[in-house]
Design an enzyme around this catalytic site. Sequence first.
Site, mmCIF file in Angstrom:
data_model
loop_
_atom_site.group_PDB
_atom_site.id
_atom_site.type_symbol
_atom_site.label_atom_id
_atom_site.label_comp_id
_atom_site.label_asym_id
_atom_site.label_seq_id
_atom_site.Cartn_x
_atom_site.Cartn_y
_atom_site.Cartn_z
ATOM 1 N N LEU A 11 0.674 -1.238 0.110
ATOM 2 C CA LEU A 11 -0.294 -0.030 0.049
ATOM 3 C C LEU A 11 0.832 1.212 -0.027
ATOM 4 O O LEU A 11 1.638 1.503 0.843
ATOM 5 C CB LEU A 11 -0.863 0.032 1.352
ATOM 6 C CG LEU A 11 -1.740 -1.041 1.286
ATOM 7 C CD1 LEU A 11 -2.737 -1.004 2.611
ATOM 8 C CD2 LEU A 11 -2.461 -1.744 0.234
ATOM 9 N N ARG A 18 3.130 14.890 6.046
ATOM 10 C CA ARG A 18 4.053 15.458 6.978
ATOM 11 C C ARG A 18 5.674 15.401 6.568
ATOM 12 O O ARG A 18 6.537 15.816 7.220
ATOM 13 C CB ARG A 18 4.089 14.632 8.227
ATOM 14 C CG ARG A 18 2.802 14.761 9.227
ATOM 15 C CD ARG A 18 2.649 13.831 10.176
ATOM 16 N NE ARG A 18 2.093 12.780 9.738
ATOM 17 C CZ ARG A 18 1.931 11.664 10.471
ATOM 18 N NH1 ARG A 18 2.145 11.431 11.777
ATOM 19 N NH2 ARG A 18 1.472 10.544 10.071
ATOM 20 N N THR A 84 -7.528 1.281 4.658
ATOM 21 C CA THR A 84 -6.614 0.279 4.103
ATOM 22 C C THR A 84 -7.143 -0.998 3.442
ATOM 23 O O THR A 84 -6.616 -1.782 2.489
ATOM 24 C CB THR A 84 -5.666 -0.110 5.356
ATOM 25 O OG1 THR A 84 -6.599 -0.485 6.391
ATOM 26 C CG2 THR A 84 -4.779 0.818 5.609
ATOM 27 N N ASP A 108 5.527 2.374 3.800
ATOM 28 C CA ASP A 108 6.435 3.480 4.338
ATOM 29 C C ASP A 108 6.999 2.638 5.663
ATOM 30 O O ASP A 108 7.260 3.302 6.643
ATOM 31 C CB ASP A 108 5.699 4.529 4.966
ATOM 32 C CG ASP A 108 4.310 4.233 5.794
ATOM 33 O OD1 ASP A 108 4.073 2.769 5.831
ATOM 34 O OD2 ASP A 108 3.552 5.051 6.096
ATOM 35 N N ASN A 173 -0.500 -3.323 16.230
ATOM 36 C CA ASN A 173 -0.455 -3.664 14.794
ATOM 37 C C ASN A 173 0.894 -3.078 13.800
ATOM 38 O O ASN A 173 0.562 -1.859 13.931
ATOM 39 C CB ASN A 173 -1.797 -3.357 14.173
ATOM 40 C CG ASN A 173 -1.753 -3.665 12.772
ATOM 41 O OD1 ASN A 173 -0.884 -4.568 12.222
ATOM 42 N ND2 ASN A 173 -2.553 -2.943 11.961
ATOM 43 N N ASN A 372 39.800 16.208 -20.599
ATOM 44 C CA ASN A 372 38.697 15.310 -21.657
ATOM 45 C C ASN A 372 37.670 15.899 -21.976
ATOM 46 O O ASN A 372 36.955 15.393 -23.069
ATOM 47 C CB ASN A 372 38.479 14.185 -20.505
ATOM 48 C CG ASN A 372 37.519 14.681 -19.482
ATOM 49 O OD1 ASN A 372 37.789 15.774 -18.913
ATOM 50 N ND2 ASN A 372 36.335 14.196 -19.014
ATOM 51 N N TYR A 373 37.522 17.211 -21.782
ATOM 52 C CA TYR A 373 36.502 18.054 -22.217
ATOM 53 C C TYR A 373 36.766 19.439 -22.874
ATOM 54 O O TYR A 373 37.406 20.085 -22.171
ATOM 55 C CB TYR A 373 35.407 18.311 -21.090
ATOM 56 C CG TYR A 373 34.183 18.595 -21.361
ATOM 57 C CD1 TYR A 373 33.340 18.334 -22.178
ATOM 58 C CD2 TYR A 373 33.859 19.805 -20.486
ATOM 59 C CE1 TYR A 373 31.959 18.730 -22.428
ATOM 60 C CE2 TYR A 373 32.298 20.341 -20.530
ATOM 61 C CZ TYR A 373 31.329 19.923 -21.429
ATOM 62 O OH TYR A 373 30.292 20.104 -21.735
ATOM 63 N N SER A 391 54.915 15.674 -13.134
ATOM 64 C CA SER A 391 54.059 16.410 -12.476
ATOM 65 C C SER A 391 53.380 17.584 -13.043
ATOM 66 O O SER A 391 54.135 17.939 -13.942
ATOM 67 C CB SER A 391 54.507 16.931 -11.192
ATOM 68 O OG SER A 391 55.046 15.685 -10.195
HETATM 69 C C1 UD1 Z 1 -2.666 1.242 10.380
HETATM 70 C C2 UD1 Z 1 -3.409 0.288 10.744
HETATM 71 C C3 UD1 Z 1 -2.847 0.395 12.344
HETATM 72 C C4 UD1 Z 1 -1.472 0.010 12.617
HETATM 73 C C5 UD1 Z 1 -0.738 1.222 11.909
HETATM 74 C C6 UD1 Z 1 0.770 0.869 11.900
HETATM 75 C C7 UD1 Z 1 -5.330 -0.015 9.699
HETATM 76 C C8 UD1 Z 1 -6.865 0.414 9.652
HETATM 77 N N1 UD1 Z 1 -4.669 0.694 10.681
HETATM 78 O O1 UD1 Z 1 -2.876 2.782 10.660
HETATM 79 O O2 UD1 Z 1 -3.668 -0.711 12.873
HETATM 80 O O3 UD1 Z 1 -1.021 0.142 14.017
HETATM 81 O O4 UD1 Z 1 -1.190 1.270 10.606
HETATM 82 O O5 UD1 Z 1 1.526 2.040 11.293
HETATM 83 O O6 UD1 Z 1 -5.050 -0.483 8.915
HETATM 84 N N2 UD1 Z 1 -2.998 3.676 2.663
HETATM 85 C C9 UD1 Z 1 -3.548 3.546 1.214
HETATM 86 N N3 UD1 Z 1 -4.973 3.941 1.012
HETATM 87 C C10 UD1 Z 1 -5.930 4.163 1.940
HETATM 88 C C11 UD1 Z 1 -5.308 4.266 3.092
HETATM 89 C C12 UD1 Z 1 -4.068 3.957 3.771
HETATM 90 O O7 UD1 Z 1 -2.828 3.323 0.529
HETATM 91 O O8 UD1 Z 1 -7.058 4.463 1.462
HETATM 92 C C13 UD1 Z 1 -1.789 3.344 2.907
HETATM 93 C C14 UD1 Z 1 -1.223 4.526 3.263
HETATM 94 O O9 UD1 Z 1 -0.548 5.272 2.308
HETATM 95 C C15 UD1 Z 1 0.029 3.911 4.131
HETATM 96 C C16 UD1 Z 1 -0.677 2.549 4.982
HETATM 97 O O10 UD1 Z 1 -1.797 2.342 3.832
HETATM 98 O O11 UD1 Z 1 1.016 3.673 3.740
HETATM 99 C C17 UD1 Z 1 -1.198 2.981 6.174
HETATM 100 O O12 UD1 Z 1 -2.247 3.734 6.325
HETATM 101 P P1 UD1 Z 1 -2.253 4.947 7.526
HETATM 102 O O13 UD1 Z 1 -3.517 5.843 7.248
HETATM 103 O O14 UD1 Z 1 -1.073 5.424 7.714
HETATM 104 O O15 UD1 Z 1 -2.824 3.738 8.795
HETATM 105 P P2 UD1 Z 1 -2.410 4.155 10.217
HETATM 106 O O16 UD1 Z 1 -3.721 5.074 10.571
HETATM 107 O O17 UD1 Z 1 -1.264 4.545 10.404
HETATM 108 CA CA CA Z 2 0.579 5.378 9.413
#
Ligand code: UD1
Ligand code: CA
Length: 452
Positions: A11, A18, A84, A108, A173, A372-373, A391
Amino acid sequence: MSQRSCLSVILAAGEGTRMKSALPKVLHQIAGLPMVAHVVKAAEAAGASSQALVIGHGADEMRKAAAKFAPKAETFVQEKRLGTAHAVLAARDAISKGYNDILVMFGDTPLIDADALTVARLKLAEGAAVVVIGFRPPNPTGYGRLIEKGGKLIAVREEKDCSAEERKIGFCNAGMMAVAGSQALTLLDAVGNKNAKGEYYLTDIVEIASAQGLDVVATEASFESALGINNRAELAQAEGIWQARRRHEAMLSGVTLIAPETVYFSHDTEIGADTIVEPNVWFGQGVKIATGAKIHAFSHFEGATIASNCEVGPFARLRPGADLKNKAKVGNFCEVKQATIEEGAKVNHLTYIGDARVGAGANIGAGAITCNYDGYSKFFTDIGEGAFIGSNSSLVAPVTIGKRGYIASGSVITESVPDDALAFGRARQKTIPGKAKELRERFASAAAAKKK
Ligand code: UD1
Ligand code: CA
């Protein structure tokens, strides 16, 4: 296990506000490689032979980058960021191809190691439907909490949806999950968005699977390997952890690092045993060092190949295409670019060698330069074996210095020099006896007349 097919769904649709950057977050680099590429590598190392990359923000840039670091990966665009679970479903077409194992990962989380993923896959092989990779961060605020009962995971609760009691749980998680391919789509399709954020949470599949009586478990990864990057301070923290791991690996494989914390490796640095690296050395991308080399302090390398028993630095700069053969020496304040330094040749002081070959055993004097250039095009300089370049000579390319050729110091060489020839390319010296004394007297009386 190796017979089990595996797809990783990574993902990477988020914006990463940020980071305060025009570049999508997951393309920021660690050890010269985008973070999401580190994730792909870990997935591959854990046996995920197919990858689905879910992109959204900066999709074009992401596609372009992915073509380089993960040319086999399929990309899927998540148009709206609805959570997610919704993001994973963007890769529905890939998931529905019928893999044994699906690894869900975040782009990430660049320090995830393959071992944690492999452990999760083993649990699937043992019959689990969902495996959540957990970790224990020093401060669990913001993470989903793992709620266990009798050794089984029954739910992952997002912080905002937790009761006060659940918030006290330290086991969180990390974001990575392994899901049985046969169940994945049914579970994901059952996820709703009735929660504090109104998002489709991937983590909800835990409760859904558990309620269906499927086997759901948590495994534990180290805090470091689960570190998620949201800003540039965390990026630097991850870089630090990556470098520390790599230095340790290098030392265990037989490389001496006198001050390991001052040596920076690239993701692809290759460095052989019995190489000694002094403090403050930078390895850019594409550097290969064979065994027994001595790398002196404050040297900077990129795209360079260094054969066995070479000596380089201090303060040497090897740029792309620098190719040092056995026992070659490149000393202080020398720059080498797109040039082969053949066996035992010496380029010891204050020299620029670019677009050139320096033959075996040749000696390049201090301050010698290959020109060279001409401001428009690059030209080649070929220096024969055993040649001696005095030298402060300038070799104006294209030019060839024959074997054992000898160039007088301070020469500007514009025509090729045959084997065994001596070449001067400078004005003859003129010495006038007594002239210095006469000059001094003249200058002194002129200065005295001015003062009066
Ligand atoms: C998520 C987890 C959380 C965990 C944490 C760890 C879920 C619901 N929650 O929370 O339990 O402790 O990560 O860091 O999964 N992304 C998409 N599309 C979306 C939403 C997110 O691609 O619609 C990607 C984001 O770019 C990111 C990742 O999924 O890379 C996680 O999303 P983020 O919104 O950061 O989740 P957290 O709230 O941190
Ligand atoms: Ca996150």
